[in-house]
Design a protein around this motif. Structure first.
Motif, mmCIF file in Angstrom:
data_model
loop_
_atom_site.group_PDB
_atom_site.id
_atom_site.type_symbol
_atom_site.label_atom_id
_atom_site.label_comp_id
_atom_site.label_asym_id
_atom_site.label_seq_id
_atom_site.Cartn_x
_atom_site.Cartn_y
_atom_site.Cartn_z
ATOM 1 N N ALA A 75 70.937 13.765 68.124
ATOM 2 C CA ALA A 75 70.005 14.775 68.628
ATOM 3 C C ALA A 75 69.395 14.316 69.954
ATOM 4 O O ALA A 75 69.097 15.116 70.821
ATOM 5 C CB ALA A 75 68.911 15.021 67.603
ATOM 6 N N ASP A 78 70.054 15.084 74.024
ATOM 7 C CA ASP A 78 69.391 16.113 74.837
ATOM 8 C C ASP A 78 68.286 15.515 75.732
ATOM 9 O O ASP A 78 67.773 16.179 76.615
ATOM 10 C CB ASP A 78 68.796 17.154 73.879
ATOM 11 N N GLU A 79 67.921 14.266 75.482
ATOM 12 C CA GLU A 79 66.916 13.591 76.315
ATOM 13 C C GLU A 79 67.627 12.636 77.277
ATOM 14 O O GLU A 79 68.693 12.120 76.949
ATOM 15 C CB GLU A 79 65.963 12.783 75.421
ATOM 16 N N ASP A 101 71.421 20.867 75.336
ATOM 17 C CA ASP A 101 71.416 21.472 74.009
ATOM 18 C C ASP A 101 70.638 22.771 74.168
ATOM 19 O O ASP A 101 69.413 22.762 74.304
ATOM 20 C CB ASP A 101 70.740 20.502 73.027
ATOM 21 N N GLU A 103 69.888 25.229 72.246
ATOM 22 C CA GLU A 103 68.880 25.593 71.234
ATOM 23 C C GLU A 103 67.602 24.803 71.415
ATOM 24 O O GLU A 103 66.514 25.358 71.365
ATOM 25 C CB GLU A 103 69.432 25.318 69.839
ATOM 26 N N GLN A 104 67.764 23.480 71.641
ATOM 27 C CA GLN A 104 66.558 22.663 71.803
ATOM 28 C C GLN A 104 65.802 23.043 73.061
ATOM 29 O O GLN A 104 64.576 22.991 73.099
ATOM 30 C CB GLN A 104 66.926 21.180 71.850
ATOM 31 N N THR A 105 66.547 23.416 74.104
ATOM 32 C CA THR A 105 65.894 23.822 75.350
ATOM 33 C C THR A 105 65.075 25.088 75.118
ATOM 34 O O THR A 105 63.937 25.205 75.561
ATOM 35 C CB THR A 105 66.948 24.048 76.455
ATOM 36 N N ASP A 107 63.927 26.157 72.200
ATOM 37 C CA ASP A 107 62.801 25.812 71.317
ATOM 38 C C ASP A 107 61.640 25.267 72.148
ATOM 39 O O ASP A 107 60.482 25.641 71.963
ATOM 40 C CB ASP A 107 63.196 24.736 70.304
ATOM 41 N N ARG A 108 61.990 24.381 73.107
ATOM 42 C CA ARG A 108 60.960 23.766 73.945
ATOM 43 C C ARG A 108 60.250 24.847 74.773
ATOM 44 O O ARG A 108 59.037 24.845 74.915
ATOM 45 C CB ARG A 108 61.641 22.751 74.863
ATOM 46 N N ARG A 147 66.603 24.150 81.717
ATOM 47 C CA ARG A 147 66.490 22.689 81.558
ATOM 48 C C ARG A 147 66.269 22.051 82.934
ATOM 49 O O ARG A 147 65.495 21.109 83.075
ATOM 50 C CB ARG A 147 67.771 22.140 80.908
#
Ligand code: ATP
Ligand code: MG
Length: 374
Positions: A75, A78-79, A101, A103-105, A107-108, A147
């Motif tokens: 996971a 993404d960082e 990622d 989805e994570q972007t 979500d953020r 991002r």
């Protein structure tokens, strides 16, 4: 000449070396499979070796390249991760990499825009959001530029390089922010997000037909979830619109450079021409054109050689001569294919990268490619 906004008009940019030294944002874009991800990584290497602190956002890199960049499937990919082995001299900067990622972007983005944790959770925990996030058309493209914005405003980086998702149309990336605004303005979306009362009264044909069709196809629960999802999104709509505008402005900033990557294949050239036209028409700053995977043009035979080789008959030397002719024909045909494209690039620097006989999947390979680029 086309109306391409040249970086050279703005700040004396004449080569890709200038682009990596002066840009704060670089986007590599172009047709599928031409080397966008590889070029993004190599430009990152070049910038880090010129002393800058760089982060490269890769999208779906080939397995071995991801390994070389220190990115795995975890996971945390993404960082940003520091890429080892790129910078060794005291004057060098740093190269960091991450894997986008979507989805994570998103979500953020939702968490940042929502007024409260509850509002954010209403969007993120909705089954419709969970089913569609990441697969919305254009979502990958939008999240790539989102991002880029997140990293740029963090102030931690001298340069952010963003690779484009492999999409059917490279142009999707340019249109992503406007598309998000278009989606938020769509009549069906507007009808779904109005308050409960107004919603009951709505007779708008498009949305009721839409809901009727969804109900028939997917059952009433999904309709309820969908309506709830869009309503929860409406709470952060102002923020989303504002952000899409900022991203759109950032993509046209004076420290932003689009680097178009292409190969000499006719299909790719056609798509790259279309992309350069769109870049010019929409006033995005073009930093350069990279023609990748091209066959090097062999040195021509001298008249004396031609005379000597006129009747060599058969054998290894004759095969070499035939091979030389064949390669010359192919390399010339590729260059002819590129004439119109190179014209569209105007005064932007154009760099040819030869088709290498090895895959570029490690740091030394990227360092070699970086040297050719700049
Ligand atoms: N100049 C080159 N010579 C030989 N191989 C190359 C060269 N440039 C790139 N490659 C190889 O071509 C493959 C595709 O490159 P890459 O993944 O960078 O393309 P892409 O444009 O990002 O593709 P996609 O559209 O799928 O994202 C990779 O295996 C890469 O190592
Ligand atoms: Mg790629």
């Amino acid at each position: 000449m086309s109306g391409v906004e040249q970086r050279s008009d703005v700040q004396g940019i004449h080569s890709l070396a200038d682009v990596v030294e002066h840009s704060e944002l670089i986007l590599t874009c172009g047709p599928g499979g031409v080397g966008k991800t590889t070029t993004a990584a190599a430009l990152g290497v070049a910038a880090a070796r010129s002393g800058r602190k760089v982060v490269v956002v890769t999208v779906d890199p080939a397995r071995r390249l991801a390994d070389a960049l220190g990115l795995d499937d975890s996971a945390e990919a993404d960082e940003p991760h520091l890429v080892p082995g790129v910078t060794k001299r005291a004057t060098d900067g740093e190269l960091w990499a991450l894997m986008l990622d979507a989805e994570q972007t998103f979500d953020r983005l939702v968490r940042e825009q929502a007024g409260s944790r509850k509002q954010a959770d209403a969007v993120l925990n909705n089954p419709v959001y969970q089913a569609i996030s990441g697969s919305l058309s254009g979502a990958q493209e939008y999240m790539a530029v989102e991002r880029l914005h997140q990293l740029h405003v963090s102030g931690e980086w001298d340069l952010v390089i963003v690779d484009t998702p492999p999409s059917r149309h490279a142009i999707d990336l340019l249109e992503a922010p406007d598309r998000l605004v278009g989606f938020l303005s769509h009549p069906v979306y507007r009808a779904l997000t109005v308050g409960q009362r107004t919603f009951a009264k709505i007779t708008d044909a498009a949305s009721s037909m839409f809901l009727w069709a969804v109900k028939r196809l997917a059952g009433p629960q999904i309709v309820e979830d969908t309506v709830q999802f869009f309503r929860s999104l409406a709470n952060i709509e102002g923020g989303l619109r504002q952000r899409a505008k900022e991203v759109s402005r950032l993509l046209r900033g004076d420290r932003t450079s689009f680097v178009v990557v292409c190969s000499p294949r006719a299909e790719a050239v056609g798509e790259a021409e279309h992309l350069l036209d769109a870049i010019a028409a929409k006033h995005f700053p073009l930093g350069g054109l990279v023609v990748n995977l091209i066959h090097p043009l062999p040195d021509p035979l001298s008249d004396a050689d031609v005379e000597l080789l006129a009747d060599i008959g058969e054998g290894p030397l004759a095969e070499q001569v035939e091979w030389h002719r064949e390669l010359t024909r192919l390399a010339t045909a590729e260059r002819n294919e590129l004439v119109a494209l190179e014209k569209l690039a105007g005064d932007a620097p154009i760099v040819e990268l030869p088709l290498l006989d090895v895959d570029i999947h490690d740091v030394p390979g990227l360092i070699g490619l970086a040297a050719r680029l700049v």
